[in-house]
Write an enzyme that holds these catalytic residues in place. Sequence first.
Site, short mmCIF file in Angstrom:
data_model
loop_
_atom_site.label_atom_id
_atom_site.label_comp_id
_atom_site.label_asym_id
_atom_site.label_seq_id
_atom_site.Cartn_x
_atom_site.Cartn_y
_atom_site.Cartn_z
N SER A 83 0.82 -1.21 0.00
CA SER A 83 0.00 0.00 0.00
C SER A 83 0.86 1.26 0.00
CB SER A 83 -0.93 0.00 1.21
OG SER A 83 -1.64 -1.21 1.27
C1 SAM Z 1 -3.59 -4.15 -0.73
S1 SAM Z 1 -2.94 -5.77 -0.52
C2 SAM Z 1 -2.36 -5.72 1.15
C3 SAM Z 1 -1.20 -4.83 1.45
C4 SAM Z 1 -0.46 -5.29 2.68
N1 SAM Z 1 -1.17 -5.03 3.91
C5 SAM Z 1 0.96 -4.81 2.74
O1 SAM Z 1 1.38 -4.27 3.75
O2 SAM Z 1 1.67 -5.01 1.77
C6 SAM Z 1 -4.40 -6.75 -0.30
C7 SAM Z 1 -4.10 -8.20 0.00
O3 SAM Z 1 -5.31 -8.81 0.44
C8 SAM Z 1 -5.26 -10.14 0.03
N2 SAM Z 1 -6.61 -10.74 0.13
C9 SAM Z 1 -7.62 -10.67 -0.76
N3 SAM Z 1 -8.66 -11.38 -0.32
C10 SAM Z 1 -8.31 -11.91 0.88
C11 SAM Z 1 -8.97 -12.75 1.80
N4 SAM Z 1 -10.21 -13.19 1.58
N5 SAM Z 1 -8.30 -13.11 2.92
C12 SAM Z 1 -7.03 -12.68 3.14
N6 SAM Z 1 -6.35 -11.90 2.28
C13 SAM Z 1 -6.98 -11.51 1.17
C14 SAM Z 1 -4.72 -10.08 -1.38
O4 SAM Z 1 -4.24 -11.33 -1.84
C15 SAM Z 1 -3.65 -9.00 -1.21
O5 SAM Z 1 -2.41 -9.60 -0.95
#
Ligand code: SAM
Length: 379
Positions: A96
């Site tokens: 992010s």
């Molecule tokens: C914007 S990124 C997260 C950024 C992260 N917090 C960082 O510090 O890099 C969103 C993440 O949510 C994950 N995601 C999507 N659906 C999800 C779910 N149902 N459970 C857990 N993670 C999920 C995606 O695979 C992705 O890696």
Amino acid sequence: MSDADALNRRLVDELTAAGTLPDQWRTAFLAMARHRFVPSIIWVDADEGGFVPQCRDDDPLVWLETVYSDKPIVTQVDDGAAPDTGPGRLATSSISKPSIVAAMLDYLQVEAETRVLEIGRGTGWNAALLSARLGERNITTIEVDAVIAERARKALAGAGVSPTVVTGDGADGHPSGGPYDRIIATASVQDMPRSWVAQTRPGGFILALWGTAFDDGALVRLTVDEHGTACGPFVDNTVAFMWLRAQRAPRPVPPVEPTGVAESTTTLHPDVVTWDDLNASFAVGVRLPNVSKRFVDADDGTDDFTFWAFADTSWARVDVTEGASTHRVRQHGPRALWSEIEACYQWWEEIGRPVTGRFGLAVLPHRQYVYLDSPDNPV
Ligand SMILES: C[S@@+](CC[C@H](N)C(=O)[O-])C[C@H]1O[C@@H](n2cnc3c(N)ncnc32)[C@H](O)[C@@H]1O
């Protein structure tokens, strides 16, 4: 000091000077340098749409400058299905934007020993920052994608922190580690999971981005009460994330035009209900939660475009000629979607164009709803 450390310090100083990085988080940001969490292949916007890879080995300094800019960086496309040479269509994981990470950590209002569950570990950077400030024993982080989950686990270990890492669907939370003081989701939802409410202790917060198929939504901070309900205001509508995997907004394909289409005109420019004012777009999305939208540029080199709206078997299209004051509308199916959008925009204007911060979300055991000003006033 290495190039990376110098760039990290520059970024931290810039965030501090801009007032986005609270002092309490500065040490964690300095300790958990962002480049340690970014994979060697990142994905950048392609001219023709979609994403193309940018490799660290091709130009390490360009890669580092990208990593230390205040921008989100796409770290996976198409759920990992695209080849490393690209192109990719859909961004499915990212690290992010630093100023958004700092703002969200500030909204979380933590103190020593606050126990946090993070949904959407991605690269692990946010979990590392939380671990540095609160201690790894207080942090649990969930990621749905097994490849990303493992890469983040290694990055966290490399940075010297070992929070509890779970691979699975974050919509279920992680009950055995609860109750938590805070849940922070870095993937958006259209339906706030009840498990998050159940796993937050009374008085604790859930910080998540809630949106609709029409609008990316806004960050909401819900306070959980002792009756197992959660309620709270939208605090920021400048943030956008990717959706929780099972809640991705549909991306319908514009139909080949059938017969039986109702034709009309409109003086409402589609930008006015979408990009021009995020407060309007949010409010229209709240009233029309199942309507998705899409913009298709003209392929004749002009700025003309078509705005599409879809819901089940209904669709509407508005053909916009830049500079014109009236635009051609065609609607098809049981719902007149453009007319509904116009009516919702008019409603928002008539109630005084409320900003997103006047809306809130209430999550009860059997329903959830958006309200204006007070939970007694559902929208
Ligand atoms: C914007 S990124 C997260 C950024 C992260 N917090 C960082 O510090 O890099 C969103 C993440 O949510 C994950 N995601 C999507 N659906 C999800 C779910 N149902 N459970 C857990 N993670 C999920 C995606 O695979 C992705 O890696």
